[in-house]
Enzyme design. Structure first.
Site, mmCIF file in Angstrom:
data_model
loop_
_atom_site.group_PDB
_atom_site.id
_atom_site.type_symbol
_atom_site.label_atom_id
_atom_site.label_comp_id
_atom_site.label_asym_id
_atom_site.label_seq_id
_atom_site.Cartn_x
_atom_site.Cartn_y
_atom_site.Cartn_z
ATOM 1 C CG HIS A 186 -0.938 8.923 3.513
ATOM 2 N ND1 HIS A 186 -1.096 7.581 3.793
ATOM 3 C CD2 HIS A 186 -0.454 9.459 4.656
ATOM 4 C CE1 HIS A 186 -0.710 7.328 5.033
ATOM 5 N NE2 HIS A 186 -0.301 8.466 5.589
ATOM 6 C CD GLU A 219 -4.276 7.574 9.846
ATOM 7 O OE1 GLU A 219 -3.701 8.631 10.110
ATOM 8 O OE2 GLU A 219 -3.883 6.471 10.250
ATOM 9 C CE1 TYR A 223 0.483 2.477 13.551
ATOM 10 C CE2 TYR A 223 -1.546 3.527 12.820
ATOM 11 C CZ TYR A 223 -0.279 3.041 12.548
ATOM 12 O OH TYR A 223 0.222 3.106 11.270
ATOM 13 C CD GLU A 280 -1.343 3.842 8.219
ATOM 14 O OE1 GLU A 280 -1.057 4.245 9.366
ATOM 15 O OE2 GLU A 280 -1.531 4.602 7.251
ATOM 16 N NE ARG A 289 -3.220 2.525 2.747
ATOM 17 C CZ ARG A 289 -3.144 3.347 3.798
ATOM 18 N NH1 ARG A 289 -2.487 2.989 4.890
ATOM 19 N NH2 ARG A 289 -3.717 4.516 3.762
HETATM 20 O O1 IFM Z 1 2.927 7.488 9.996
HETATM 21 C C1 IFM Z 1 1.551 7.518 10.195
HETATM 22 C C2 IFM Z 1 0.808 7.346 8.898
HETATM 23 O O2 IFM Z 1 1.170 8.286 7.960
HETATM 24 C C3 IFM Z 1 -0.674 7.464 9.128
HETATM 25 N N1 IFM Z 1 -1.109 6.606 10.198
HETATM 26 C C4 IFM Z 1 -0.372 6.602 11.417
HETATM 27 C C5 IFM Z 1 1.102 6.443 11.149
HETATM 28 C C6 IFM Z 1 1.893 6.462 12.474
HETATM 29 O O3 IFM Z 1 1.678 7.657 13.133
#
Ligand code: IFM
Length: 453
Positions: free
Chosen positions: A121, A166, A301, A359, A77
């Site tokens: 992004h 995001e 996360y 992610e 990705r």
């Molecule tokens: O590095 C970022 C990414 O660009 C978007 N999601 C979270 C990651 C970690 O902070």
């Protein structure tokens, strides 16, 4: 523990984004982005760094694909830098920008790696920012022109598209909190920006389908299970508000529920809507935002532990005392159970057709040791814990189709510069040497066996 097998067609991959790895910030006709401008502004990035060179992926992409192939990655990705394609955001197309991504896609396909392309992004062309940026509806219109150009050029080979990464970050972190480019601190602008991001997502879906037959289209959201320590009614209200702010504000319109009424009321009561309403919403917007998507991309996360503001403010505050002590270098709590909770909630409450974890990963600074190897056992354990929870979620019916580890390599972590290392591959920024970490070798085995033990 016995081996947990994943379904046969489960896709294992890793993820990156353009500004975080490419470098070459003004090569081959690329225009300036808001991140170029922001990072070049003193005081915005913690270590004073920027993405001018980053991982130099723009020049090293062939080696990076070879590395992915060696690791057995099945999917990759990455995102496209809008100002490489349309240096002024709209209008003149930069063929060299298209050629770069076209070669990258061909290289991936030759290596047997499925490209997942994120259109946005966060590196908005500065020229669009100069016309008001995302708080202005014009940005959503410009995004459609950009989407059309990219998907016409790559849509014959790319069959997995993600409109936005995001939108909470691109909307609120960037315009309300001000930690990300363009660094505004204005609630109303944050909500307007979020609206135009979601609107442009909805508008983009049919354009992508038109240009890329049989493609899957989705959006990636950063989502958190929200919890509290003591379950007082004030704290439970705090949980509901935080969930509205982070999760429901983005999930609800994408799944046809418009904006959550309790949040609109909370924002109105707090005096954040100058006209007393969401006056940037135009008739037909909600229908557009709810365009059918083939999948939901989930970035997970950690969880958020919150409590009511002890000073009586209208919005919740973080509650560090009630989170566990295990943290990554970002200060984020390690909480794999949250992935299970989140996936189940999404499945049972919103019923996305399919989910990809687009992610998940951890920042740990482990560097090469005397043996030249990077023993990042904490990252391996973090990933293992989350893989197991993903597997558990699938066992109760969550339609999870793939998992992308963030990130393929250490890179520019936005306002934290190069102080955070999320990669499964170590990058020496002086020499640009890449060293697969222990976690990468472990992931290689997981992929080879399609199982975690
Ligand atoms: O590095 C970022 C990414 O660009 C978007 N999601 C979270 C990651 C970690 O902070």
């Amino acid at each position: 523990m016995s081996k947990l097998h994943f379904p046969e067609k489960f896709l294992w991959g890793s993820a990156t984004s353009s500004y975080q790895i490419e470098g070459a910030w003004q090569e081959d006709g690329k225009g300036e982005s808001i991140w170029d401008r922001f990072a070049h502004t003193p005081g915005k990035i913690i270590d004073g760094s920027n993405g001018d060179v980053a991982c130099d992926h723009y020049h090293r992409w062939r080696d990076d694909i070879a590395l992915m192939k060696e690791l057995g990655l099945q999917a990759y990705r990455f995102s496209i830098a809008w100002p490489r394609i349309l240096p002024q955001g709209v209008g003149v197309v930069n063929q060299k920008g298209i050629d770069f991504y076209s070669r990258l896609v061909d290289g991936l396909l030759e290596a047997g790696i499925t490209p997942f392309v994120t259109l946005y992004h966060w590196d908005l062309p500065q020229a669009i920012q100069d016309r008001g940026g995302w708080p202005n509806r014009f940005a959503a219109e410009a995004f459609i022109e950009y989407t059309d150009v990219v998907t016409r050029a790559l849509g014959d080979r790319v069959k997995h598209w993600i409109t936005h990464n995001e939108p909470w970050c691109a909307g609120l972190l960037s315009h309300q909190i001000g930690e990300h480019a363009p660094g505004w601190q204005d609630w109303y602008a944050g909500l307007a920006a979020s609206h135009h991001l979601l609107l442009s997502h909805g508008w983009a879906v049919p354009v992508i389908h038109r240009n890329s037959s049989d493609a899957e289209v989705g959006i990636t959201l950063n989502l958190y299970p929200i919890t509290t320590g003591e379950r007082t009614s004030e704290n439970l209200t705090a949980v509901r508000l935080y969930d509205g702010y982070f999760n429901r504000w983005f999930l609800d319109p994408v799944y046809g529920r418009r904006y959550p009424a309790d949040m609109v009321e909370a924002y109105r009561k707090a005096g954040l809507l100058p006209a007393g309403e969401l006056d940037f919403v135009v008739e037909g917007d909600f229908e557009a935002m709810a365009a059918y998507t083939d999948f939901l991309g989930v970035n997970y996360y950690s969880r958020s532990v919150v409590k009511a503001d002890p000073k009586g403010g209208p919005f919740p505050v973080g509650d560090e005392e009630n989170a566990t002590l295990e943290r990554t270098d970002m200060g984020w709590e390690v909480y794999p159970q949250g992935l299970y909770e989140l996936l189940c909630r999404l499945h049972f409450e919103y019923q996305p057709a399919k989910i990809y974890i687009t992610e998940n990963g951890a920042s740990y600074a482990d560097a090469p040791g005397v043996d030249g190897k990077v023993h990042d056992t904490r990252r391996r354990d973090y990933l293992r814990g989350h893989f197991i929870k993903a597997h558990e979620a699938m066992a109760v019916g969550v339609p999870l189709a793939g998992y992308f580890v963030w990130s393929l390599m250490d890179n520019f972590e936005w306002a934290r510069g190069y102080t955070q290392r999320f990669g499964i591959v170590w990058v020496d920024y002086e020499t640009q040497v890449r060293i697969p970490k222990e976690s990468a070798r472990w992931l290689q085995q997981v992929i080879a066996q399609n199982a975690v033990e």
